[in-house]
Design an enzyme around this catalytic site. Structure first.
Site, PDB file in Angstrom:
ATOM      1  N   LYS A  76       0.859  -1.185   0.000  1.00  0.00           N
ATOM      2  CA  LYS A  76       0.000   0.000   0.000  1.00  0.00           C
ATOM      3  C   LYS A  76       0.889   1.226   0.000  1.00  0.00           C
ATOM      4  CE  LYS A  76      -4.441   0.732   0.028  1.00  0.00           C
ATOM      5  NZ  LYS A  76      -5.549  -0.150  -0.388  1.00  0.00           N
ATOM      6  N   ASP A 121      -6.934   4.023  -4.795  1.00  0.00           N
ATOM      7  CA  ASP A 121      -7.620   3.802  -3.519  1.00  0.00           C
ATOM      8  C   ASP A 121      -8.327   5.133  -3.234  1.00  0.00           C
ATOM      9  OD1 ASP A 121      -7.702   1.764  -1.126  1.00  0.00           O
ATOM     10  OD2 ASP A 121      -7.382   3.686  -0.153  1.00  0.00           O
ATOM     11  N   GLY A 152     -20.555   6.910   1.659  1.00  0.00           N
ATOM     12  CA  GLY A 152     -19.620   7.426   0.668  1.00  0.00           C
ATOM     13  C   GLY A 152     -20.321   7.707  -0.645  1.00  0.00           C
ATOM     14  N   PHE A 153     -19.576   8.328  -1.571  1.00  0.00           N
ATOM     15  CA  PHE A 153     -20.093   8.523  -2.936  1.00  0.00           C
ATOM     16  C   PHE A 153     -18.949   8.434  -3.941  1.00  0.00           C
ATOM     17  CE2 PHE A 153     -19.267  12.755  -1.197  1.00  0.00           C
ATOM     18  CZ  PHE A 153     -18.513  13.346  -2.202  1.00  0.00           C
ATOM     19  N   GLY A 154     -17.848   7.783  -3.533  1.00  0.00           N
ATOM     20  CA  GLY A 154     -16.679   7.642  -4.405  1.00  0.00           C
ATOM     21  C   GLY A 154     -16.805   6.457  -5.343  1.00  0.00           C
ATOM     22  N   ASN A 155     -15.685   6.036  -5.862  1.00  0.00           N
ATOM     23  CA  ASN A 155     -15.656   4.967  -6.861  1.00  0.00           C
ATOM     24  C   ASN A 155     -16.316   3.668  -6.372  1.00  0.00           C
ATOM     25  OD1 ASN A 155     -13.644   2.413  -7.444  1.00  0.00           O
ATOM     26  ND2 ASN A 155     -14.273   3.480  -9.299  1.00  0.00           N
ATOM     27  N   VAL A 156     -16.039   3.296  -5.123  1.00  0.00           N
ATOM     28  CA  VAL A 156     -16.552   2.023  -4.606  1.00  0.00           C
ATOM     29  C   VAL A 156     -18.068   2.097  -4.419  1.00  0.00           C
ATOM     30  CG1 VAL A 156     -16.430   0.420  -2.666  1.00  0.00           C
ATOM     31  CG2 VAL A 156     -14.332   1.467  -3.549  1.00  0.00           C
ATOM     32  N   ALA A 157     -18.525   3.198  -3.794  1.00  0.00           N
ATOM     33  CA  ALA A 157     -19.969   3.393  -3.586  1.00  0.00           C
ATOM     34  C   ALA A 157     -20.691   3.436  -4.940  1.00  0.00           C
ATOM     35  CB  ALA A 157     -20.210   4.697  -2.824  1.00  0.00           C
ATOM     36  N   TRP A 158     -20.088   4.088  -5.905  1.00  0.00           N
ATOM     37  CA  TRP A 158     -20.669   4.198  -7.255  1.00  0.00           C
ATOM     38  C   TRP A 158     -20.916   2.813  -7.872  1.00  0.00           C
ATOM     39  CZ3 TRP A 158     -17.568   3.045 -11.723  1.00  0.00           C
ATOM     40  CH2 TRP A 158     -18.148   3.381 -12.953  1.00  0.00           C
TER      41      TRP A 158
HETATM   42  O1  2IT Z   1      -7.955  -1.793  -1.175  1.00  0.00           O
HETATM   43  C1  2IT Z   1      -7.807  -2.285  -2.318  1.00  0.00           C
HETATM   44  O2  2IT Z   1      -7.888  -3.499  -2.522  1.00  0.00           O
HETATM   45  C2  2IT Z   1      -7.547  -1.373  -3.422  1.00  0.00           C
HETATM   46  N1  2IT Z   1      -7.503  -0.170  -3.200  1.00  0.00           N
HETATM   47  C3  2IT Z   1      -7.295  -1.896  -4.795  1.00  0.00           C
HETATM   48  C4  2IT Z   1      -5.865  -2.298  -4.945  1.00  0.00           C
HETATM   49  C5  2IT Z   1      -5.453  -2.728  -6.344  1.00  0.00           C
HETATM   50  O3  2IT Z   1      -4.263  -3.014  -6.486  1.00  0.00           O
HETATM   51  O4  2IT Z   1      -6.273  -2.763  -7.250  1.00  0.00           O
END
Ligand code: 2IT
Length: 447
Positions: free
Chosen positions: A124, A164, A236-242
């Protein structure tokens, strides 16, 4: 191995690294019993080695803002574990980023990646750069300055960053552009989450949210339930929530809340496709305000300042924002309002007290490292396509993502089924991921 002893040592060595200690404690508690049935692990000091990152890079990032003022941030890359594959994991740009946060995320990533069935180690990185209020030009200059240092640490067979929180397609584009210039090679495999015309996988932007809903479907099916018609609260309203909202809608569920740092938008009739599209505009604006949804759709969304998504009655809670965003009090409020399932999509989205409350009060719960693994899994699929110099269709990627999420659910059931027949998904995910990494470390000797 005694969890207490190891935790005492880590607390003394890393006082104040709250998130890191929390993540390690959860995994060790889950695996202690199984681990102690393997004296060869104990002899090789697998746990003691696994809780320490392989290496940490820290660097200064200096850039110039639109006013011509010099700005300085700190950049990090934490290469946590490479037992089963090259280092892999996202980059987080957020004002609160510090070593504790990235160590917790790198540690979690190691087990998550092991669950995906693909050969990826854990890493990370990121920076305490705050994207809020920044212009596109400032974001570009920051990404370029960040890559000026990072490029020395990464490579397609070495360490492959992705997005992320605070890092999406736009940032990956700027980062890749600078990498390419420095490396003088068109090495698409060095980053994932790229644009689909230059090596990115179709469905990668949606994959974390889609995968989370596929996992939820598997979990509900195992419990004899169906998502059709369920009310879902999303934070949230970011990429994951979307991505989660798109798939929830497609599967016949009703998303009744989304939220942001400023408060919650209740959406009594359920989110629409048009509103989901608007989430992308909100993210690109760098305003970090969910209230903008209610301003744009006043008939559909009602904004309440200072409240979380968990205050809106729902059947299923999907934390999609940030670590520790759901407290024990939130868990109690959810349960009191009729919630019976929580699938954690954000990394470590629930506080330990909330997980404990869910598990002891009949609320189905699954942890982020299983639920959100579809994101990094699709990054793994992007790496495969890059290595083969081909691109798969959306159908091919979606089928593989389905298979992977089903397999992650099966691993949780295999290692987490309790004597009474219920499934402890926290235990299941932790043991499955841990055993794979531990075995690989053992076979590769003392390094
Ligand atoms: O928390 C995660 O698994 C991510 N942010 C995606 C990491 C990735 O390498 O696609």
């Amino acid at each position: 191995m005694k969890t207490q002893d190891i935790m005492a040592r880590l607390q003394a060595k890393y006082p104040g690294e709250k998130e890191y200690l929390q993540a390690v404690q959860e995994v060790l508690e889950s695996v202690e019993e199984v681990y102690n049935q393997h004296p060869e692990f104990e002899k090789a000091k697998i746990v003691e080695r696994m809780v320490e990152p392989d290496r940490i890079f820290t660097f200064r990032v200096t850039w110039v803002d639109d006013q011509g003022e010099v700005q300085t941030n700190t950049g990090y890359r934490i290469q946590f574990n490479s037992a089963i594959g090259p280092y892999k994991g996202g980059l987080r740009f957020h004002r609160m980023v510090n070593p504790s946060m990235l160590k917790f995320l790198g540690f979690e990533q190691t087990f998550k990646n092991a669950l995906t069935t693909l050969p990826m180690g854990g890493a990370k990185g990121g920076s305490d750069f705050d994207p809020k209020g920044k212009t596109d030009a400032e974001i570009m200059r920051f990404c370029q300055a960040f890559m000026l240092e990072l490029w020395q640490c990464i490579g397609p067979d070495q360490d492959i960053p992705a997005g992320d929180v605070g890092v999406g397609g736009r940032e990956i584009g700027f980062l890749y552009g600078m990498y390419k210039k420095l490396a003088r090679e068109y090495n698409t495999g060095v980053l994932t989450g790229k644009g689909s015309t230059w090596g990115g996988s179709i469905l990668r932007p949606e994959a974390t949210g889609f995968g989370a809903l596929y996992f939820t479907q598997n979990l509900l099916h195992h419990a004899g339930k169906d998502i059709q018609g369920c009310k879902v609260a999303v934070s949230g309203f970011g990429n994951v929530a979307w991505g989660a909202c798109i798939k929830a809608l497609e599967l016949g569920a009703k998303v009744v809340a989304i939220s942001g740092p400023d408060g919650v938008c209740a959406i009594p009739d359920g989110i629409t496709k048009e509103m989901i599209d608007y989430m992308l505009v909100m993210r690109a604006s760098n305003r970090d305000r969910v209230e903008d949804m209610a301003t744009r759709f006043p008939d559909k969304a009602q904004f309440t300042a200072g409240k979380k998504a968990w205050s809106v009655p729902c059947d299923i809670a999907l934390p999609c924002a940030f670590q520790n965003e759901l407290s024990e009090d939130d868990a109690k409020e959810l349960k009191a309002n009729g919630c019976w399932c929580c699938c954690e999509v954000s990394n470590m989205g629930c506080q330990p007290g909330a997980i404990h409350y869910f598990q002891h009060n009949g609320v189905l719960f699954a942890p982020g490292k299983a639920v959100n693994a579809g994101g990094v899994a699709t990054s793994g699929l992007e790496m495969t396509q890059n290595a083969e110099h081909i691109s798969w269709s959306g159908k091919e990627v979606d089928e593989k993502l389905h298979f992977i999420m089903k397999s992650i659910h099966e691993q949780c059931v295999k290692f987490g089924t309790q004597p009474d027949g219920s499934v402890d998904y926290v235990k299941g995910a932790n043991i499955a991921g841990f055993m794979k990494v531990a075995q690989a470390m053992l076979e590769q000797g003392t390094i």
